[in-house]
Design a protein around this motif. Structure first.
Motif, short mmCIF file in Angstrom:
data_model
loop_
_atom_site.label_atom_id
_atom_site.label_comp_id
_atom_site.label_asym_id
_atom_site.label_seq_id
_atom_site.Cartn_x
_atom_site.Cartn_y
_atom_site.Cartn_z
N THR A 11 0.83 -1.21 0.00
CA THR A 11 0.00 0.00 0.00
C THR A 11 0.87 1.25 0.00
OG1 THR A 11 -1.79 -1.16 1.12
CG2 THR A 11 -1.81 1.24 1.25
N ALA A 12 1.94 1.25 0.76
CA ALA A 12 2.83 2.42 0.80
C ALA A 12 3.43 2.70 -0.57
CB ALA A 12 3.93 2.20 1.83
N ILE A 13 3.83 1.66 -1.28
CA ILE A 13 4.40 1.85 -2.62
C ILE A 13 3.34 2.36 -3.58
CG2 ILE A 13 5.42 0.65 -4.60
CD1 ILE A 13 6.87 -1.13 -2.49
N LEU A 14 2.13 1.77 -3.53
CA LEU A 14 1.05 2.24 -4.40
C LEU A 14 0.72 3.71 -4.14
CD1 LEU A 14 -1.38 -0.80 -4.47
CD2 LEU A 14 -0.09 0.15 -6.38
N GLU A 15 0.76 4.13 -2.87
CA GLU A 15 0.47 5.53 -2.54
C GLU A 15 1.55 6.48 -3.07
OE1 GLU A 15 -2.08 7.19 -0.75
OE2 GLU A 15 -3.23 5.35 -1.01
N THR A 39 8.91 2.35 -14.49
CA THR A 39 7.73 2.12 -15.31
C THR A 39 6.75 1.29 -14.49
OG1 THR A 39 8.98 2.17 -17.37
CG2 THR A 39 6.83 1.11 -17.44
N PHE A 40 5.49 1.70 -14.49
CA PHE A 40 4.46 0.92 -13.81
C PHE A 40 3.20 0.91 -14.66
CE2 PHE A 40 4.02 5.26 -12.32
CZ PHE A 40 2.66 5.48 -12.31
N ASP A 41 2.41 -0.14 -14.53
CA ASP A 41 1.17 -0.29 -15.28
C ASP A 41 0.17 -1.09 -14.47
OD1 ASP A 41 1.32 0.88 -18.02
OD2 ASP A 41 3.09 -0.39 -18.16
N GLY A 42 -1.10 -0.96 -14.81
CA GLY A 42 -2.14 -1.79 -14.24
C GLY A 42 -2.61 -1.41 -12.86
N ILE A 43 -2.41 -0.17 -12.45
CA ILE A 43 -2.90 0.25 -11.14
C ILE A 43 -4.36 0.68 -11.29
CG2 ILE A 43 -2.69 1.93 -9.28
CD1 ILE A 43 0.30 1.92 -9.73
N ARG A 44 -5.24 0.00 -10.58
CA ARG A 44 -6.67 0.30 -10.63
C ARG A 44 -6.98 1.47 -9.71
NH1 ARG A 44 -9.95 -3.50 -13.02
NH2 ARG A 44 -8.81 -5.35 -13.69
#
Length: 110
Positions: A11-15, A39-44
């Motif tokens: 969760t901390a990384i997603l934030e 690079t990141f992809d697919g975060i809802r």
């Protein structure tokens, strides 16, 4: 490691990457200075969107958004200079628009 501790780390990384706030979806609102390439992809996100992004040389250079259900999006991107949305020039710190189901938006530095 307990499962709740592991999920707290995720969760901390997603934030760090994407935050859904009352006034919009923020992409990389607190990009750490030592993240030079990412690079990141697919975060809802709220509103049924899938987000991705690319950082090069420590700067955000591209955001990709796919609308899964269609509807309005308020995207706060953080590009400090001019930008392009699907090849069309734009200005300002945010993008407001209605999307169609399956539509893909590509926001990039100009």
């Amino acid at each position: 490691m307990q499962m709740d501790a592991g999920m707290g780390a995720v969760t901390a990384i997603l934030e760090l990457l994407v935050q859904c706030r009352q006034d919009g979806i923020y992409v990389l609102p607190g990009l750490p200075k030592h993240w030079h390439s990412l690079t990141f992809d697919g975060i809802r996100t709220e509103g049924a969107f899938l987000l991705g992004g690319t950082v090069r040389e420590g700067e955000l250079c591209e955001i990709r958004v796919t609308s899964l259900a269609g509807g309005p999006i308020e995207l706060v991107h953080g590009f400090h200079k001019a930008w392009k949305l699907n090849g069309k020039a734009g200005k300002g710190p945010r993008v407001s628009r209605n999307t169609r189901p399956g539509e893909t938006l590509k926001l990039s530095r100009d």
